[in-house]
Design an enzyme around this catalytic site. Structure first.
Site, PDB file in Angstrom:
ATOM      1  N   HIS A 165       9.807 -26.100  16.620  1.00 34.49           N
ATOM      2  CA  HIS A 165       8.974 -25.050  17.214  1.00 34.49           C
ATOM      3  C   HIS A 165       9.544 -23.674  16.885  1.00 34.49           C
ATOM      4  O   HIS A 165       8.805 -22.755  16.485  1.00 34.49           O
ATOM      5  CB  HIS A 165       8.919 -25.268  18.733  1.00 34.49           C
ATOM      6  CG  HIS A 165       8.206 -24.209  19.498  1.00 34.49           C
ATOM      7  ND1 HIS A 165       6.926 -24.368  20.001  1.00 34.49           N
ATOM      8  CD2 HIS A 165       8.589 -22.949  19.864  1.00 34.49           C
ATOM      9  CE1 HIS A 165       6.563 -23.277  20.631  1.00 34.49           C
ATOM     10  NE2 HIS A 165       7.565 -22.388  20.576  1.00 34.49           N
ATOM     11  N   GLU A 166      10.863 -23.521  17.027  1.00 36.86           N
ATOM     12  CA  GLU A 166      11.483 -22.227  16.738  1.00 36.86           C
ATOM     13  C   GLU A 166      11.437 -21.905  15.249  1.00 36.86           C
ATOM     14  O   GLU A 166      11.276 -20.748  14.860  1.00 36.86           O
ATOM     15  CB  GLU A 166      12.928 -22.210  17.247  1.00 36.86           C
ATOM     16  CG  GLU A 166      13.062 -22.396  18.752  1.00 36.86           C
ATOM     17  CD  GLU A 166      12.174 -21.436  19.536  1.00 36.86           C
ATOM     18  OE1 GLU A 166      11.975 -20.291  19.091  1.00 36.86           O
ATOM     19  OE2 GLU A 166      11.658 -21.836  20.604  1.00 36.86           O
ATOM     20  N   HIS A 169       8.221 -20.254  14.398  1.00 37.18           N
ATOM     21  CA  HIS A 169       8.228 -18.810  14.656  1.00 37.18           C
ATOM     22  C   HIS A 169       8.916 -18.060  13.520  1.00 37.18           C
ATOM     23  O   HIS A 169       8.497 -16.966  13.135  1.00 37.18           O
ATOM     24  CB  HIS A 169       8.944 -18.522  15.975  1.00 37.18           C
ATOM     25  CG  HIS A 169       8.158 -18.887  17.196  1.00 37.18           C
ATOM     26  ND1 HIS A 169       6.852 -18.481  17.391  1.00 37.18           N
ATOM     27  CD2 HIS A 169       8.493 -19.615  18.297  1.00 37.18           C
ATOM     28  CE1 HIS A 169       6.416 -18.942  18.555  1.00 37.18           C
ATOM     29  NE2 HIS A 169       7.390 -19.633  19.125  1.00 37.18           N
ATOM     30  N   GLU A 249       2.274 -19.546  20.608  1.00 31.23           N
ATOM     31  CA  GLU A 249       2.965 -20.722  21.137  1.00 31.23           C
ATOM     32  C   GLU A 249       2.175 -21.985  20.804  1.00 31.23           C
ATOM     33  O   GLU A 249       2.760 -23.018  20.454  1.00 31.23           O
ATOM     34  CB  GLU A 249       3.154 -20.600  22.652  1.00 31.23           C
ATOM     35  CG  GLU A 249       4.173 -19.570  23.074  1.00 31.23           C
ATOM     36  CD  GLU A 249       5.526 -19.814  22.450  1.00 31.23           C
ATOM     37  OE1 GLU A 249       6.033 -20.949  22.518  1.00 31.23           O
ATOM     38  OE2 GLU A 249       6.096 -18.864  21.879  1.00 31.23           O
TER      39      GLU A 249
END
Length: 623
Positions: A165-166, A169, A249
């Site tokens: 997930h990071e 980003h 998100e």
């Protein structure tokens, strides 16, 4: 929406952030006047003057500016300082703690699969909540931060989902936008942060690691007043953060599932947050300005949540199972871990299954897949222990990098080692000489993987002078044998881009069209044409550009061209990189070293390319 579109979208979001920030500051100043002026009139019995309004407004603006300057000063030192600001601790690559080694391994796998330098990793030891975030100015200058709660409470699959997930980003351009937002929002929430700190500190609650507490009611009341005044800024910040974070998100969650091919990992991590006594809370007083950067909201109960609800995210990540299924699963005791089957054969370079067309190759940029993640795990699993241990500190990481260019031929190797000794690097020369034969035994596909693992150590453990000395030693070793190979050029380019002066670049857009950089485009494409023996097809693939003669392709000129091209608008980079890929594939003989060169150019343009050589047809792959 692809990588380049996401990068462009993140860039355009900066303008919206500026407008919202201006409105929020105006509201805070107006509320400060509305609160302070009546109190002044009541206590003094005098009418408010213009000077009073001006004093209140200017004082409020100064406090807001101080909040922004405070965080900007910290971030000017380096991305890692944002973790230190939250009382974070950097995790060493040679850590002896099992949970930390697992975290480093998960980050390394994602980095190699993404085509990125492995980011330095930090842990917030004081935070029991389960959370994480990534920060940085560009994809190859990022850091990853996790809380103690995430490190200790998540399973490996759940931790991998959070890290994926990071990385989304990082790859989608969110981290640069988030840093800008953090600088702006720190000023907006500065009053409330100071007030909250004073209320906690002087009410006997205590905020230090040693839990020291001080009881001073007057100061606690002043803090309560400041917090009440700053609440307007806090609400405005939450609304801005919500606008920034919510849709991104959802995208990052979807990408995490795509990267790991495991929706259960992400849903399991979200379920653990819901059931964790500390939730996802980060208690540090700077956390309010960073709430939009976190994996989960700073608190699960908020009128102005910066993130979608846990249940909504779980339903989107896996619409086939109810969130209740994951909540019940987390409440059950975990079964004993099954031993992993032993793999007896060391994998070779990925066995390709199909020809990678240029369009498919470009589509991989910023889009790691389950296949590339498995490839990365395979590389790491069979990395010799001696090399892995050497990558644990700066001296060893330097030796590994120089070992990659040490020549196998005795005469050339002797010249390289003497060049290092002439710079006063005798110890580095000896260590590189020992590691070079071990590195030479590895498949060539390991070279960029070793580079990805060495960079976080070199970035964090060497100061500016140390980095400059290492780059000088690397170039001395490369130039000592009087020939510059494409592989050496690729290594030197990525090292210089991550450790040299260009590593501090702002990453902004200066050129809106490739027409402004025709000379630079022509120079880089000429390099690839000569490397791929596709000079005859240059005019067809790069119409309107001139083929530069081979002798004019000097390293300094190429580096300067890449630096200017890195400031090109994201949507203009895509056709340029497509032309680069077209030139190395034009002769039907794609060598691994050409693919490394393409990845080095893409990395310099902040367009990380996964190891897509895994998909090349074996008939086209040459060492």
């Amino acid at each position: 929406m692809g990588f380049f579109e996401q990068q462009d979208r993140a860039r355009r979001a900066t303008a919206r952030l500026f407008v919202l920030y201006t409105i929020a500051v105006a509201l805070i100043v107006a509320c400060a006047n509305l609160i302070v002026v009546p109190v002044y009139v009541l206590l003094s019995g005098e009418l408010a003057s213009t000077a009073l309004y001006a004093t209140i407004s200017i004082t409020t603006l100064v406090i807001i500016a101080l909040g922004s300057v405070e965080i900007m000063t910290r971030l000017s030192i380096g991305e890692g300082d944002i973790a230190l600001m939250l009382a974070g601790r950097r995790v060493g690559r040679s850590s002896g703690i099992d949970a930390e080694r697992r975290l480093i391994n998960v980050v390394d796998e994602m980095a190699i699969a993404s085509g990125l330098a492995a980011p330095p990793v930090y842990v917030l030891n004081r935070e029991e909540g389960i959370n994480a975030f990534a920060a940085g100015r560009s994809p190859n200058q990022a850091i990853v931060v996790v809380t103690k709660g995430a490190l200790e409470r998540l399973s490996r699959d759940e931790l991998q989902a959070v890290i994926a997930h990071e990385f989304s980003h990082i790859l989608n351009g969110d981290i640069r936008l988030n840093l800008r937002a953090a600088c702006a929002l720190q000023g907006i929430v500065f009053l409330s942060a100071i007030g909250r700190f004073m209320m906690q500190y002087y009410s006997g609650y205590g905020v230090s690691e040693e839990r020291n507490s001080f009881l001073h009611p007057p100061f606690a009341l002043v803090g309560a007043g400041l917090f009440a005044l700053g609440s307007v800024g806090l609400v405005a910040a939450r609304l801005i953060q919500s606008g920034i974070a919510r849709e991104r998100e959802f995208l990052a969650d979807a990408c995490a599932v795509q990267y790991t091919r495991n929706a259960d990992g992400l849903c399991g991590a979200l379920a653990r947050i819901k059931l964790n006594p500390a939730g996802s809370q980060v208690r540090n007083w700077h956390a309010d300005s960073l709430a939009h950067m976190l994996f989960a909201p700073n608190t699960l109960r908020s009128w102005f949540s910066t993130h979608p609800s846990i249940e909504t995210r779980m339903r989107r990540a896996n619409p086939h199972l109810s969130p209740l299924f994951y909540f019940e699963k987390q409440r059950k005791p975990e079964p004993a871990a099954k031993p992993k089957p032993e793999i007896k054969e060391v994998p070779k370079t990925i066995v390709p299954t199909k020809l990678t067309a240029v369009a498919a190759l470009i589509a991989t940029i910023g889009q790691p897949t389950g296949a590339t993640l498995e490839y990365a795990a395979g590389l790491l699993a069979y990395l010799p222990t001696s090399i892995r241990e050497a990558l644990g500190d700066a001296a060893g990481a330097q030796a590994v990098m120089i070992g990659c260019v040490i020549d196998a031929e005795a005469t050339a190797r002797g010249r390289q080692l003497r060049a290092l000794e002439a710079l006063g690097r005798q110890e580095l020369a000896r260590k590189s000489e020992v590691l070079a034969p071990l590195i030479a035994q590895l498949d060539r596909a390991y070279r960029l993987a070793l580079l990805a693992l060495a960079l976080p150590v070199l970035r964090t453990e060497l100061d500016g002078a140390g980095r400059g000395a290492f780059l000088a030693a690397m170039r001395a070793a490369i130039e000592a044998d009087s020939r510059l190979t494409l592989g050496e050029f690729a290594l030197d380019t990525i090292l210089d881009w991550n450790l040299g002066p260009k590593a501090k670049r702002a990453g902004g857009v200066r050129f809106k069209s490739r027409d402004e950089l025709k000379e630079e485009c022509g120079l880089i494409l000429s390099l690839l044409a000569h490397a791929g023996n596709s000079e005859a097809l240059f005019a067809k693939i790069a119409p309107g550009l001139s083929l530069s003669p081979k002798e004019s392709l000097q390293l300094a000129k190429v580096a300067g061209a890449l630096e200017r091209l890195s400031q090109l608008a994201p949507l203009e980079k895509e056709p340029f990189i497509a032309a680069c890929a077209g030139l190395i594939a034009a002769d039907g003989n794609v060598r691994l070293v050409e693919h490394e060169l393409l990845r080095a150019i893409a990395a310099a343009l902040d367009c990380p390319m996964p190891p897509s050589v895994a998909m090349l047809d074996p008939r086209l792959l040459r060492r």
